[in-house]
Write a protein that holds these residues in place. Structure first.
Motif, PDB file in Angstrom:
ATOM      1  N   ARG A   1      61.848   1.043 114.123  1.00  0.00           N
ATOM      2  CA  ARG A   1      62.415   0.287 115.235  1.00  0.00           C
ATOM      3  C   ARG A   1      62.589   1.173 116.467  1.00  0.00           C
ATOM      4  NH1 ARG A   1      60.369  -3.137 113.221  1.00  0.00           N
ATOM      5  NH2 ARG A   1      61.219  -4.587 111.683  1.00  0.00           N
ATOM      6  N   GLY A   2      62.972   2.422 116.246  1.00  0.00           N
ATOM      7  CA  GLY A   2      63.173   3.333 117.371  1.00  0.00           C
ATOM      8  C   GLY A   2      61.903   3.617 118.138  1.00  0.00           C
ATOM      9  N   GLU A   3      60.770   3.553 117.446  1.00  0.00           N
ATOM     10  CA  GLU A   3      59.486   3.797 118.107  1.00  0.00           C
ATOM     11  C   GLU A   3      58.872   2.521 118.666  1.00  0.00           C
ATOM     12  OE1 GLU A   3      57.005   5.854 115.354  1.00  0.00           O
ATOM     13  OE2 GLU A   3      58.384   7.554 115.139  1.00  0.00           O
ATOM     14  N   GLY A   4      59.578   1.414 118.496  1.00  0.00           N
ATOM     15  CA  GLY A   4      59.131   0.148 119.070  1.00  0.00           C
ATOM     16  C   GLY A   4      57.849  -0.397 118.479  1.00  0.00           C
ATOM     17  N   LYS A   5      57.582  -0.101 117.232  1.00  0.00           N
ATOM     18  CA  LYS A   5      56.350  -0.557 116.600  1.00  0.00           C
ATOM     19  C   LYS A   5      56.419  -2.044 116.269  1.00  0.00           C
ATOM     20  CE  LYS A   5      54.979   3.890 114.632  1.00  0.00           C
ATOM     21  NZ  LYS A   5      53.838   3.989 115.533  1.00  0.00           N
ATOM     22  N   ASP A   6      55.287  -2.708 116.449  1.00  0.00           N
ATOM     23  CA  ASP A   6      55.185  -4.143 116.170  1.00  0.00           C
ATOM     24  C   ASP A   6      54.887  -4.327 114.682  1.00  0.00           C
ATOM     25  OD1 ASP A   6      55.078  -6.854 116.499  1.00  0.00           O
ATOM     26  OD2 ASP A   6      52.989  -6.863 117.186  1.00  0.00           O
ATOM     27  N   THR A   7      55.842  -3.932 113.856  1.00  0.00           N
ATOM     28  CA  THR A   7      55.669  -3.943 112.406  1.00  0.00           C
ATOM     29  C   THR A   7      56.861  -4.637 111.762  1.00  0.00           C
ATOM     30  OG1 THR A   7      54.460  -1.844 112.465  1.00  0.00           O
ATOM     31  CG2 THR A   7      55.396  -2.499 110.347  1.00  0.00           C
ATOM     32  N   ASP A   8      56.569  -5.552 110.845  1.00  0.00           N
ATOM     33  CA  ASP A   8      57.628  -6.225 110.101  1.00  0.00           C
ATOM     34  C   ASP A   8      57.834  -5.525 108.767  1.00  0.00           C
ATOM     35  OD1 ASP A   8      58.164  -8.249 112.013  1.00  0.00           O
ATOM     36  OD2 ASP A   8      56.352  -9.304 111.382  1.00  0.00           O
ATOM     37  N   ILE A   9      59.030  -5.696 108.197  1.00  0.00           N
ATOM     38  CA  ILE A   9      59.390  -4.972 106.984  1.00  0.00           C
ATOM     39  C   ILE A   9      59.986  -5.920 105.959  1.00  0.00           C
ATOM     40  CG2 ILE A   9      60.784  -3.087 106.028  1.00  0.00           C
ATOM     41  CD1 ILE A   9      60.896  -2.007 108.976  1.00  0.00           C
ATOM     42  N   ILE A  10      59.470  -5.858 104.743  1.00  0.00           N
ATOM     43  CA  ILE A  10      60.079  -6.504 103.593  1.00  0.00           C
ATOM     44  C   ILE A  10      60.535  -5.395 102.661  1.00  0.00           C
ATOM     45  CG2 ILE A  10      59.668  -7.943 101.547  1.00  0.00           C
ATOM     46  CD1 ILE A  10      57.647  -9.533 103.237  1.00  0.00           C
ATOM     47  N   MET A  11      61.810  -5.407 102.285  1.00  0.00           N
ATOM     48  CA  MET A  11      62.358  -4.324 101.477  1.00  0.00           C
ATOM     49  C   MET A  11      62.332  -4.699 100.003  1.00  0.00           C
ATOM     50  SD  MET A  11      65.772  -2.100 102.182  1.00  0.00           S
ATOM     51  CE  MET A  11      64.905  -1.241 103.508  1.00  0.00           C
ATOM     52  N   ILE A  12      61.796  -3.786  99.201  1.00  0.00           N
ATOM     53  CA  ILE A  12      61.750  -3.945  97.754  1.00  0.00           C
ATOM     54  C   ILE A  12      62.687  -2.916  97.149  1.00  0.00           C
ATOM     55  CG2 ILE A  12      60.283  -3.904  95.707  1.00  0.00           C
ATOM     56  CD1 ILE A  12      57.932  -4.619  97.493  1.00  0.00           C
ATOM     57  N   THR A  13      63.688  -3.392  96.422  1.00  0.00           N
ATOM     58  CA  THR A  13      64.726  -2.475  95.981  1.00  0.00           C
ATOM     59  C   THR A  13      65.388  -2.929  94.696  1.00  0.00           C
ATOM     60  OG1 THR A  13      66.838  -1.486  96.607  1.00  0.00           O
ATOM     61  CG2 THR A  13      66.377  -3.685  97.443  1.00  0.00           C
TER      62      THR A  13
END
Length: 241
Positions: A74-86
């Protein structure tokens, strides 16, 4: 369907689980795994080189927590979505991940049906965003909860939700419970995770219990004070689509 496959980066240090995630992802039409990173730093390199649209991220990595990687992305402003597996259900982890913009959670042990449904929902969300110019409130609600015009009513199996139950808040509560394995979460922990008061969280939790979609049990804390803990009846269960 999107014009080209959604490129996915898997971030998982366990080779066996990474391979399971890869196979599940490639079972779903419209997705392509472009890489597997074993550490957070390796993931950073992959993100710089291939710029995937979606990251499937484990919470515990050898060199950092997944939530730290979320902050870097997020800090680098990337156009990437995240799904967390935990496998973790700690309130602070779920809360930090939600604040970081994680779009969904999948709790280990991974169930293929839940995994594929998550990818399907994510793909539909991208398609709606691509197709929409201006959006009505109903369209935004459907974007937040894919395929659902009346999230709470359809999830709970009733025609109308009671006064004081907001569908979007209900879905947030469901997401938090889904990410929390037994023994579940208290009303206070749930409220902290969704940014609401304890009493508000309890109202939604008790509503889920009343319609038979969650169960509550009494446990005793370190000082012996009884507290109600809530858990979804079926792990990985979500809003029916």
């Amino acid at each position: 369907m999107t014009d080209k496959p959604i490129e996915v980066l898997i971030v998982e240090d366990d080779p066996r689980i990474a391979e399971i995630n890869r196979r599940f992802t490639e079972k779903e039409e419209g997705f392509s795994v472009v890489g597997i990173a074993r550490t957070g730093e390796e993931a950073v390199t992959w993100l710089e080189v291939v710029e995937p649209r979606l990251v499937l991220l484990d919470i515990y990595l050898p060199d950092m927590r997944g939530t730290e990687l979320v902050r870097r992305i997020r800090g680098e402003g990337k156009d990437t979505d995240i799904i967390m597996i935990t496998a973790a259900g700690e309130t602070e982890i779920v809360q930090e991940a939600i604040r970081g913009g994680v779009v969904d959670f999948i709790v280990k042990p991974i169930q293929m049906e839940r995994f594929l449904k998550t990818l399907q929902n994510y793909r539909r969300r991208l398609e709606r965003l691509k197709a929409s110019g201006t959006m009505t409130q109903q369209e935004i609600d459907r974007l937040w909860n894919p395929g659902t015009a009346d999230t709470a009513s359809r999830w709970a199996g009733v025609r109308e939700v009671p006064k004081g139950i907001d569908p979007l808040t209900l879905e947030k509560v469901v997401s938090v419970l889904r990410a929390s394995p037994p023994p579940g979460m208290t009303a206070e922990e749930t409220g902290q995770a969704i940014g609401a008061s304890r009493s508000t969280a309890r109202r939604y939790l008790e509503y889920l219990v009343s319609v038979g979609e969650a169960v509550a049990d009494v446990s005793y804390g370190s000082v012996g004070r009884p507290e109600r803990r809530y858990v979804l009846k079926s792990a990985g269960k979500g809003v029916p689509k």
